[in-house]
Design an enzyme around this catalytic site. Structure first.
Site, short mmCIF file in Angstrom:
data_model
loop_
_atom_site.label_atom_id
_atom_site.label_comp_id
_atom_site.label_asym_id
_atom_site.label_seq_id
_atom_site.Cartn_x
_atom_site.Cartn_y
_atom_site.Cartn_z
N ASN A 214 82.93 77.96 16.44
CA ASN A 214 83.07 79.35 16.89
C ASN A 214 81.76 80.07 16.58
O ASN A 214 80.90 79.54 15.88
CB ASN A 214 84.26 80.01 16.17
CG ASN A 214 84.09 79.98 14.67
OD1 ASN A 214 83.20 80.61 14.12
ND2 ASN A 214 84.93 79.20 13.97
N ASP A 283 90.97 76.26 13.22
CA ASP A 283 92.40 75.98 13.01
C ASP A 283 92.71 74.53 13.34
O ASP A 283 93.65 73.95 12.81
CB ASP A 283 93.25 76.89 13.91
CG ASP A 283 93.22 78.33 13.44
OD1 ASP A 283 92.94 78.54 12.24
OD2 ASP A 283 93.45 79.25 14.26
N LYS A 293 79.14 57.87 20.68
CA LYS A 293 79.07 59.01 21.59
C LYS A 293 79.99 58.76 22.80
O LYS A 293 79.92 57.70 23.42
CB LYS A 293 77.63 59.19 22.06
CG LYS A 293 77.45 60.44 22.87
CD LYS A 293 76.01 60.59 23.33
CE LYS A 293 75.94 61.64 24.41
NZ LYS A 293 74.75 61.55 25.20
N PHE A 329 90.23 87.64 5.73
CA PHE A 329 89.67 88.31 6.90
C PHE A 329 90.49 87.88 8.11
O PHE A 329 90.95 86.74 8.16
CB PHE A 329 88.21 87.91 7.12
CG PHE A 329 87.24 88.81 6.41
CD1 PHE A 329 87.15 88.79 5.03
CD2 PHE A 329 86.41 89.66 7.13
CE1 PHE A 329 86.25 89.62 4.37
CE2 PHE A 329 85.51 90.49 6.47
CZ PHE A 329 85.43 90.47 5.09
N LYS A 347 100.44 84.73 3.81
CA LYS A 347 99.43 83.99 3.04
C LYS A 347 99.33 84.47 1.60
O LYS A 347 98.43 84.05 0.87
CB LYS A 347 98.06 84.11 3.73
CG LYS A 347 98.08 83.60 5.16
CD LYS A 347 96.70 83.57 5.77
CE LYS A 347 96.78 83.22 7.24
NZ LYS A 347 95.56 82.65 7.78
#
Ligand SMILES: Cc1cc2nc3c(=O)[nH]c(=O)nc-3n(C[C@H](O)[C@H](O)[C@H](O)COP(=O)(O)O)c2cc1C
Length: 406
Positions: A214, A283, A293, A329, A347
């Site tokens: 990300n 996740d 590869k 966060f 959590k």
């Protein structure tokens, strides 16, 4: 920039070591950071660096030894005036000779008298030949000065100007500046506390050359770590694969995958007073890793099966010990408040810092952020600003609640 950093008054003492040639760079960095700088040279430092260059960069005269007991400036009592004016005194580089003089309380030089007179914090940045540094006199002087409350910046190791290799190099202006901010930070609200911060993305490899990730840059997490460090905390930073400088002062653990981040977080979490989970952890990871590869196949689409990674924040929430504060966060693209509130409960977090990644100038990669800081106690506030200001605000809120709940 944090408000408390505004127009700080710095006395920069430069002494007669070879690294004095880096003095002008330090002055530039201080001026660029908005500081008001007075430069004081020892008599011997003038053999290594030009007062004219320093005056030009600081935008004012450089104080020389000849100004100390002079008729022209004597009436200003320069050492007292400068000692009282300073928010912080930095001596960089600091020679073995000057260390010995300070340890003995000598006031023959303008810089020595100024250091005796000031009540401001003092940062000493020793730089010298590796054997001079290791010599027992220098080691004793450093120990004595530490005990007396001087902050000593540990020299770097590497090639030395004298031809030796080893410890003794002056750290970069960037590192000196960070140590100076820590010395001058007015909030010492995290002194003696241990803080764990995770930051950056994770890479989940499919094969040796491809990964899922990300756009996290780690900037927000590093800003939170930095703000805690300024406040006196010992900081461990678990950082995903991002190229970030300015990490001096932290105990940095570099990781790549979510699994590595989990292992590192579990290994360090036990002794922590605060844990801030600012990393953007994947996740999912590819269920299978191909050691070779992957080649194009004949088909137009490719299906990759993904396996879920452990939710590190939730796992830390389960292990949370008494008195430990867990701050998560949440980067959300919709239903920000609903999702963030749910995460606090699920959590076992004490706080969540939620940001809308679709908002302009907010979220991944930007230097600014707009966040909601929600507490398990139902508290909620919104804040916009540079990531550095957001980090300050997070600590302000968390620490004010902790104080009032005592
Ligand atoms: C070329 C040269 C380089 C030197 N570099 C250093 C140095 O890096 N660190 C140090 O402690 N002393 C160094 N010295 C010794 C100092 O210059 C000497 O101790 C001097 O008296 C320091 O004075 P001051 O601390 O009052 O400025 C060097 C001397 C020479 C001749």
């Amino acid at each position: 920039m944090a408000e408390w950093k505004n127009r700080k008054r710095i006395v920069l003492g430069i002494t007669g070591g070879i690294a004095a040639y880096k003095g002008p760079e330090i002055v530039r960095a201080l001026v660029k950071a908005g500081c008001d700088v007075e430069v004081v040279l020892t008599e011997d430092a003038e053999r290594f660096v030009s007062p004219m260059v320093l005056s030009t960069l600081a935008g004012k005269r450089t104080w020389r030894q000849q100004d100390f007991l002079s008729e022209e400036y004597g009436w200003k009592i320069p050492h007292i005036t400068l000692a009282d004016w300073a928010d912080v005194v930095v001596v960089a580089p600091c020679t073995a000779e000057t260390l010995a003089n300070i340890a003995q309380g000598r006031g023959k030089e303008l810089l020595g008298s100024l250091l005796l007179a000031t009540r401001a914090p003092v940062l000493l940045c020793p730089a010298m030949n590796v054997n001079m540094l290791a010599d027992s006199s220098t080691a004793d002087n450093l120990r004595i000065l530490k005990e007396r409350g001087y902050t000593i910046l540990d020299p770097d190791s590497g090639d030395l100007a004298c031809g030796y290799e080893g410890k003794g190099r002056l750290p970069s202006p960037e590192v000196i500046l960070e140590e100076m901010w820590r010395a001058v930070c007015p909030f010492k609200t995290l002194e003696g506390k241990h803080i764990l911060v995770t930051a950056g993305p994770t890479w989940e490899f499919l094969d040796p050359v491809r990964f899922l990730s990300n756009p996290s840059t780690g900037k927000m997490g590093v800003a939170v770590a930095r703000a805690a460090w300024y406040r006196g905390a010992s900081v461990t930073l678990i950082l995903g694969p991002v190229p970030l400088s300015r990490l001096a002062g932290f105990d940095v653990v570099r990781v790549v995958s979510a699994e590595e981040m989990k292992e590192a977080a579990f290994a360090h979490s036990g002794k922590m007073d605060f844990i801030v989970k600012a990393a953007a952890v994947g996740d999912y990871r590819p269920a299978e890793y191909s050691g070779e590869k992957m080649k194009r196949s004949g088909s137009a689409t490719l299906q990759i099966e993904l396996a879920q990674n452990v939710d590190i924040a939730a796992a830390l929430g389960e292990r949370k010990h008494d008195g430990q504060v867990l701050i998560g966060f949440a980067a959300e693209s919709h239903d920000l408040l609903k999702n963030a509130t749910e995460k606090i409960r699920k959590k076992n977090l004490d706080y969540i810092v939620a940001n809308d990644i679709t908002a302009p100038e907010s979220g991944f990669g930007t230097d600014t952020n707009t966040v909601r800081i929600l507490g398990a106690d139902g508290s909620a506030s919104e804040f916009s600003g540079s990531k550095e200001d957001v980090a300050e605000e997070i600590w302000n809120i968390v620490l004010s609640h902790k104080r009032s709940s005592r």
